[in-house]
Scaffold this active site. Sequence first.
Site, PDB file in Angstrom:
ATOM      1  N   ARG A  31      -8.231  37.173   0.840  1.00  0.00           N
ATOM      2  CA  ARG A  31      -9.352  38.046  -0.374  1.00  0.00           C
ATOM      3  C   ARG A  31      -8.913  38.386  -0.825  1.00  0.00           C
ATOM      4  NH1 ARG A  31      -9.849  42.473   3.497  1.00  0.00           N
ATOM      5  NH2 ARG A  31      -9.214  40.236   4.699  1.00  0.00           N
ATOM      6  N   GLY A  82      -6.200  39.677  -3.421  1.00  0.00           N
ATOM      7  CA  GLY A  82      -4.908  38.859  -3.556  1.00  0.00           C
ATOM      8  C   GLY A  82      -4.123  39.369  -1.990  1.00  0.00           C
ATOM      9  N   HIS A  83      -4.774  39.723  -1.146  1.00  0.00           N
ATOM     10  CA  HIS A  83      -4.046  39.747   0.828  1.00  0.00           C
ATOM     11  C   HIS A  83      -4.743  38.773   1.692  1.00  0.00           C
ATOM     12  CE1 HIS A  83      -5.709  44.099  -0.317  1.00  0.00           C
ATOM     13  NE2 HIS A  83      -6.116  43.074   0.697  1.00  0.00           N
ATOM     14  N   ALA A  84      -4.100  39.363   2.601  1.00  0.00           N
ATOM     15  CA  ALA A  84      -4.337  39.488   4.271  1.00  0.00           C
ATOM     16  C   ALA A  84      -4.818  40.546   4.354  1.00  0.00           C
ATOM     17  CB  ALA A  84      -3.976  37.917   5.102  1.00  0.00           C
TER      18      ALA A  84
END
Length: 134
Positions: A97, A50-52
């Site tokens: 992702r 839940g981040h990039a």
Amino acid sequence: MKNIRIIDIPKISDPDGRGNLSVLEKDILPFTIKRVYYLYDVPSDSTRGGHAHKDLQQFLIALSGSFDVVLDDGKTRKVITLNRPYKGILIPSGVWRELENFSAGAVCLSLVSETYDEDDYIREYDDFKTYVNS
């Protein structure tokens, strides 16, 4: 989704049936590994990631079991299932992702190009969209 790719990890099968061995050496990944971590005992209804990242590159392998990797470059969303310990997915920087649908006993190995740096993370999806569109 350019630069995202599945990479085959060399698999050496024992001729006497004693199992397989896979090796990651410097020519397989396009970066020097600076950090290694793994996820396990993840409930099947949980989501990880839940981040990039702005700079970090990541290589994920399902050492055991399976899970889905949801990838988003700001324009296209793609789901790739990892379920073989001799295949991994290379995720470049600038890609959102999420990991989901973990099977019982799944273990996700993560090899990354940088040490931990909170400033490299983009944790809000709206901020990610702004980042990739700038």
